[in-house]
Design a protein around this motif. Structure first.
Motif, PDB file in Angstrom:
ATOM      1  N   ARG A 110       0.865  -1.181   0.000  1.00 53.80           N
ATOM      2  CA  ARG A 110       0.000   0.000   0.000  1.00 53.80           C
ATOM      3  C   ARG A 110       0.899   1.229   0.000  1.00 53.80           C
ATOM      4  O   ARG A 110       1.740   1.399   0.886  1.00 53.80           O
ATOM      5  CB  ARG A 110      -0.919  -0.001   1.214  1.00 53.80           C
ATOM      6  N   THR A 111       0.720   2.071  -0.993  1.00 54.87           N
ATOM      7  CA  THR A 111       1.627   3.201  -1.188  1.00 54.87           C
ATOM      8  C   THR A 111       0.947   4.537  -0.909  1.00 54.87           C
ATOM      9  O   THR A 111      -0.254   4.705  -1.105  1.00 54.87           O
ATOM     10  CB  THR A 111       2.155   3.223  -2.632  1.00 54.87           C
ATOM     11  N   GLY A 112       1.771   5.484  -0.492  1.00 57.55           N
ATOM     12  CA  GLY A 112       1.392   6.889  -0.454  1.00 57.55           C
ATOM     13  C   GLY A 112       2.394   7.633  -1.313  1.00 57.55           C
ATOM     14  O   GLY A 112       3.591   7.353  -1.249  1.00 57.55           O
ATOM     15  N   ARG A 113       1.942   8.540  -2.163  1.00 58.61           N
ATOM     16  CA  ARG A 113       2.866   9.315  -3.004  1.00 58.61           C
ATOM     17  C   ARG A 113       2.556  10.796  -2.851  1.00 58.61           C
ATOM     18  O   ARG A 113       1.410  11.219  -2.932  1.00 58.61           O
ATOM     19  CB  ARG A 113       2.741   8.902  -4.473  1.00 58.61           C
ATOM     20  N   TYR A 114       3.615  11.581  -2.643  1.00 54.38           N
ATOM     21  CA  TYR A 114       3.480  13.030  -2.519  1.00 54.38           C
ATOM     22  C   TYR A 114       4.371  13.672  -3.562  1.00 54.38           C
ATOM     23  O   TYR A 114       5.599  13.504  -3.541  1.00 54.38           O
ATOM     24  CB  TYR A 114       3.891  13.472  -1.117  1.00 54.38           C
ATOM     25  N   THR A 115       3.775  14.381  -4.527  1.00 54.07           N
ATOM     26  CA  THR A 115       4.522  15.022  -5.597  1.00 54.07           C
ATOM     27  C   THR A 115       4.030  16.447  -5.806  1.00 54.07           C
ATOM     28  O   THR A 115       2.944  16.814  -5.356  1.00 54.07           O
ATOM     29  CB  THR A 115       4.374  14.239  -6.917  1.00 54.07           C
ATOM     30  N   SER A 116       4.828  17.233  -6.506  1.00 56.55           N
ATOM     31  CA  SER A 116       4.443  18.617  -6.794  1.00 56.55           C
ATOM     32  C   SER A 116       5.228  19.109  -8.012  1.00 56.55           C
ATOM     33  O   SER A 116       6.283  18.551  -8.334  1.00 56.55           O
ATOM     34  CB  SER A 116       4.741  19.508  -5.580  1.00 56.55           C
ATOM     35  N   PRO A 117       4.703  20.151  -8.690  1.00 61.02           N
ATOM     36  CA  PRO A 117       3.370  20.730  -8.512  1.00 61.02           C
ATOM     37  C   PRO A 117       2.332  19.841  -9.172  1.00 61.02           C
ATOM     38  O   PRO A 117       2.685  18.813  -9.760  1.00 61.02           O
ATOM     39  CB  PRO A 117       3.487  22.074  -9.220  1.00 61.02           C
ATOM     40  N   HIS A 118       1.068  20.217  -9.066  1.00 66.29           N
ATOM     41  CA  HIS A 118       0.026  19.426  -9.711  1.00 66.29           C
ATOM     42  C   HIS A 118      -0.195  19.914 -11.140  1.00 66.29           C
ATOM     43  O   HIS A 118       0.102  21.058 -11.473  1.00 66.29           O
ATOM     44  CB  HIS A 118      -1.279  19.485  -8.915  1.00 66.29           C
ATOM     45  N   VAL A 119      -0.707  19.023 -11.972  1.00 61.64           N
ATOM     46  CA  VAL A 119      -0.987  19.375 -13.364  1.00 61.64           C
ATOM     47  C   VAL A 119      -2.321  20.110 -13.467  1.00 61.64           C
ATOM     48  O   VAL A 119      -2.412  21.159 -14.101  1.00 61.64           O
ATOM     49  CB  VAL A 119      -1.000  18.106 -14.257  1.00 61.64           C
ATOM     50  N   ARG A 172      -1.578  15.849  -5.714  1.00 66.51           N
ATOM     51  CA  ARG A 172      -0.317  15.862  -4.971  1.00 66.51           C
ATOM     52  C   ARG A 172      -0.235  14.749  -3.935  1.00 66.51           C
ATOM     53  O   ARG A 172       0.855  14.334  -3.568  1.00 66.51           O
ATOM     54  CB  ARG A 172      -0.139  17.222  -4.286  1.00 66.51           C
ATOM     55  N   ILE A 173      -1.365  14.312  -3.440  1.00 66.24           N
ATOM     56  CA  ILE A 173      -1.385  13.277  -2.404  1.00 66.24           C
ATOM     57  C   ILE A 173      -2.118  12.065  -2.960  1.00 66.24           C
ATOM     58  O   ILE A 173      -3.325  12.144  -3.244  1.00 66.24           O
ATOM     59  CB  ILE A 173      -2.087  13.779  -1.128  1.00 66.24           C
ATOM     60  N   ALA A 219      -1.891   4.448  -5.384  1.00 66.45           N
ATOM     61  CA  ALA A 219      -1.657   4.847  -6.772  1.00 66.45           C
ATOM     62  C   ALA A 219      -2.780   5.661  -7.388  1.00 66.45           C
ATOM     63  O   ALA A 219      -2.912   5.728  -8.611  1.00 66.45           O
ATOM     64  CB  ALA A 219      -1.364   3.615  -7.641  1.00 66.45           C
ATOM     65  N   ALA A 220      -3.592   6.300  -6.563  1.00 68.33           N
ATOM     66  CA  ALA A 220      -4.657   7.174  -7.072  1.00 68.33           C
ATOM     67  C   ALA A 220      -4.757   8.400  -6.172  1.00 68.33           C
ATOM     68  O   ALA A 220      -4.599   8.301  -4.949  1.00 68.33           O
ATOM     69  CB  ALA A 220      -5.990   6.440  -7.108  1.00 68.33           C
ATOM     70  N   PRO A 221      -5.017   9.583  -6.752  1.00 68.84           N
ATOM     71  CA  PRO A 221      -5.154  10.785  -5.927  1.00 68.84           C
ATOM     72  C   PRO A 221      -6.238  10.593  -4.880  1.00 68.84           C
ATOM     73  O   PRO A 221      -7.259   9.945  -5.148  1.00 68.84           O
ATOM     74  CB  PRO A 221      -5.552  11.861  -6.938  1.00 68.84           C
ATOM     75  N   ILE A 222      -6.028  11.150  -3.697  1.00 71.48           N
ATOM     76  CA  ILE A 222      -7.065  11.049  -2.676  1.00 71.48           C
ATOM     77  C   ILE A 222      -8.307  11.806  -3.162  1.00 71.48           C
ATOM     78  O   ILE A 222      -8.216  12.731  -3.972  1.00 71.48           O
ATOM     79  CB  ILE A 222      -6.605  11.584  -1.307  1.00 71.48           C
ATOM     80  N   SER A 223      -9.450  11.399  -2.685  1.00 69.19           N
ATOM     81  CA  SER A 223     -10.700  12.033  -3.095  1.00 69.19           C
ATOM     82  C   SER A 223     -10.765  13.463  -2.573  1.00 69.19           C
ATOM     83  O   SER A 223     -10.072  13.825  -1.603  1.00 69.19           O
ATOM     84  CB  SER A 223     -11.891  11.245  -2.555  1.00 69.19           C
ATOM     85  N   ALA A 224     -11.591  14.249  -3.199  1.00 71.95           N
ATOM     86  CA  ALA A 224     -11.793  15.617  -2.726  1.00 71.95           C
ATOM     87  C   ALA A 224     -12.292  15.610  -1.291  1.00 71.95           C
ATOM     88  O   ALA A 224     -11.868  16.439  -0.469  1.00 71.95           O
ATOM     89  CB  ALA A 224     -12.784  16.342  -3.629  1.00 71.95           C
ATOM     90  N   GLU A 225     -13.177  14.655  -0.972  1.00 68.42           N
ATOM     91  CA  GLU A 225     -13.712  14.564   0.380  1.00 68.42           C
ATOM     92  C   GLU A 225     -12.606  14.292   1.397  1.00 68.42           C
ATOM     93  O   GLU A 225     -12.570  14.903   2.473  1.00 68.42           O
ATOM     94  CB  GLU A 225     -14.778  13.462   0.454  1.00 68.42           C
ATOM     95  N   GLN A 226     -11.705  13.371   1.055  1.00 71.42           N
ATOM     96  CA  GLN A 226     -10.620  13.053   1.984  1.00 71.42           C
ATOM     97  C   GLN A 226      -9.631  14.205   2.101  1.00 71.42           C
ATOM     98  O   GLN A 226      -9.086  14.472   3.179  1.00 71.42           O
ATOM     99  CB  GLN A 226      -9.891  11.783   1.548  1.00 71.42           C
ATOM    100  N   GLU A 284       4.165  23.779   3.121  1.00 71.44           N
ATOM    101  CA  GLU A 284       4.332  23.137   4.423  1.00 71.44           C
ATOM    102  C   GLU A 284       3.028  22.502   4.911  1.00 71.44           C
ATOM    103  O   GLU A 284       3.024  21.379   5.431  1.00 71.44           O
ATOM    104  CB  GLU A 284       4.853  24.158   5.440  1.00 71.44           C
ATOM    105  N   VAL A 285       1.927  23.195   4.732  1.00 70.56           N
ATOM    106  CA  VAL A 285       0.642  22.643   5.158  1.00 70.56           C
ATOM    107  C   VAL A 285       0.290  21.418   4.324  1.00 70.56           C
ATOM    108  O   VAL A 285      -0.159  20.387   4.856  1.00 70.56           O
ATOM    109  CB  VAL A 285      -0.473  23.700   5.073  1.00 70.56           C
ATOM    110  N   LEU A 286       0.504  21.488   3.008  1.00 67.96           N
ATOM    111  CA  LEU A 286       0.220  20.337   2.156  1.00 67.96           C
ATOM    112  C   LEU A 286       1.087  19.135   2.531  1.00 67.96           C
ATOM    113  O   LEU A 286       0.632  17.992   2.516  1.00 67.96           O
ATOM    114  CB  LEU A 286       0.456  20.703   0.698  1.00 67.96           C
TER     115      LEU A 286
END
Length: 504
Positions: free
Chosen positions: A130-139, A145-146, A150-157, A184-186
């Motif tokens: 189970r992976t978590g990926r943090y990248t930037s900037p967003h397209v 970004r989170i 292997a899928a972006p977290i939902s808007a709700e999350q 920093e917050v992200l």
């Protein structure tokens, strides 16, 4: 074009010896550094889709997400920095150090970080982690970004994670000289989301630099350094050596360092840092690398030399030699994470590796978004990235005529960027994106005229008009002419063009 040896039965070891000999001229002094470091000399369900979410369909969720985006945007942006991890460390301390809840792979470098991160994520996911990926900037969407599994977290999350940590953010804001920044917050949100999930491993891309980057409150088990070149020179230094000094800060005690091909002075800095913290080093062109590559329909076929041995017949659905090298780095990073080359000497399961690489996507990186004429998007934004993109599009597409659409940021080496494309652009349409950092189109045009000549430059201040103008120019040679359009200059330009081309 193929880099595969021409003899019928190439010897893999001989091929790798040739790769080593062809490696960049090495400073003799590096031998002394390398003698003091340990090196890896082993003998021995991937993501689907492009991972770019659309706006939430539920109006209430969309409004809530926009409210969070507005609150984050009210903080210092990503280009305004106070070089310190003091604030993010204080916030994570209050949150209970979520970044300590999982092992991590930390990625720095100048170009190729996001593509490499996505490849590492795909490989780990294929091995049922189970992976978590943090990248930037967003397209296109901030939620890109989170990623979890292997899928972006939902808007709700995303909204829930922000609201969970917001009271603690305000608490730290009140105690510090400067408020926590947008980035920093992200970063805190990502680390908290990974811990809540929980993930088996986090794949984390630095925002800028290394030592004082907000992400650098983790102790990455594996530190990955993609190719270093000149970018953000006002913050990181004016030479590859100085920039490497800042980026080497992600290398932690007893970690494994996976080092892409580097300028010799940058490699020297990295190796010295590895000696200081007793880190293990794996170098592209020495312990691992690309043995051969051939252009294929929709990408390229690779034979990679990993830390544990050879991996033949790898299909990578991405274009360009630079992506092949990113793949080699990603494979070595995952091998190192699994202990290949240190604890044991063997290859990872080849079928799993093949299926993972075959499913990789990297939106906005040599991405085809239209045919007839073909429109390609690439987020190159500095001279090194532009050179890689120019080589990739020439090799993979062979356009009879190529029209560029360029919208760049004002703080970049725009002249160097344009010069890299001058040999392959028949015409260039200069424009701007919606960012406040975007270079004024007339100023960009003035530089472009010096590089291309006035007859090859067209100015369209609006990006939609620029795309239409470029497509019209490409169509002038007729439906079957083989003309194409490349949109480039900035991740933001590419993201907005992607939306305009119906990919949002």
């Amino acid at each position: 074009m193929s880099e595969r040896p021409q003899n019928d039965d190439p010897d893999p070891n001989e091929a790798f010896d040739e790769l080593v000999e062809a490696e960049t001229d090495r400073d003799p002094d590096l031998a002394v550094i390398e003698a003091g470091s340990r090196t890896l000399r082993a003998q021995a369900g991937p993501p689907q889709g492009d991972g770019i979410p659309a706006r939430p369909a539920d109006p209430e969720v969309d409004r809530a997400l926009r409210a969070v985006e507005d609150e984050l945007a009210g903080r210092w942006g990503e280009t305004k920095l106070d070089p310190s991890v003091q604030r993010i460390a204080a916030l994570l301390d209050i949150l209970g150090e979520p970044q300590r809840a999982y092992p991590s792979i930390h990625i720095t470098g100048t170009n190729g970080k996001t593509s490499t991160a996505r490849m590492i994520e795909a490989l780990l996911s294929a091995f049922d982690l189970r992976t978590g990926r943090y990248t930037s900037p967003h397209v296109q969407s901030i939620t890109e970004r989170i990623s979890l599994d292997a899928a972006p977290i939902s808007a709700e999350q995303f909204i829930e994670t922000y609201r969970d940590i917001a009271p603690y953010v305000e608490m730290v804001d009140s105690q510090q000289e400067y408020r926590l920044s947008f980035f920093e917050v992200l970063t805190a949100m990502a680390y908290a989301a990974f811990a809540d999930s929980p993930v088996d491993v986090a794949v984390v891309e630095v925002g800028m630099g290394g030592t004082w980057d907000a992400t650098n409150v983790i102790d990455g088990d594996v530190a990955v350094v993609t190719p270093i070149s000149l970018d953000h020179t006002d913050r990181l230094g004016e030479t590859p050596e100085q920039i490497a000094g800042e980026k080497s800060g992600i290398i932690k005690k007893d970690a494994t360092v996976v080092l892409a091909q580097q300028p010799v002075d940058a490699a020297s800095v990295m190796l010295k840092r590895a000696v200081e913290v007793d880190a293990t080093v794996a170098r592209e062109g020495m312990e691992f690398g690309v043995l051969s590559r051939e252009v294929a329909v929709g990408g390229q076929m690779l034979t990679l030399r990993g830390l544990g041995g050879e991996y033949p017949e790898i299909f990578l659905p991405l274009y360009g030699a630079h992506q092949a090298h990113n793949a080699a780095v990603a494979l070595a990073a995952v091998e190192a994470f699994f202990g290949v080359g240190s604890d044991h000497a063997r290859t990872l399961d080849i079928d799993t590796i093949r299926s993972a690489f075959a499913a990789v996507s990297s939106p906005g990186r040599m991405e085809v978004v239209r045919r007839s004429p073909t429109v390609v998007l690439d987020a190159a934004h500095n001279p090194a990235g532009a050179r890689a993109a120019a080589e990739a599009i020439t090799e993979a597409f062979g356009f009879s005529r190529l029209v560029g659409v360029v919208g760049a940021s004002g703080d970049k080496d725009v002249r160097g960027f344009l010069e890299a494309f001058e040999p392959i652009f028949a015409e260039v349409v200069v424009t701007r994106n919606s960012s406040h950092r975007a270079m004024d189109p007339d100023e960009l045009a003035a530089v472009a005229v010096e590089v291309f000549g006035a007859e090859r430059v067209q100015v369209e201040p609006r990006l939609d008009d620029a795309l239409e103008a470029a497509i019209t120019l490409a169509e002038e040679e007729g439906e079957f002419s083989g003309a194409g359009v490349l949109v480039t200059g900035s991740v933001i330009t590419v993201g907005e063009a992607r939306l305009l081309m119906g990919r949002g």
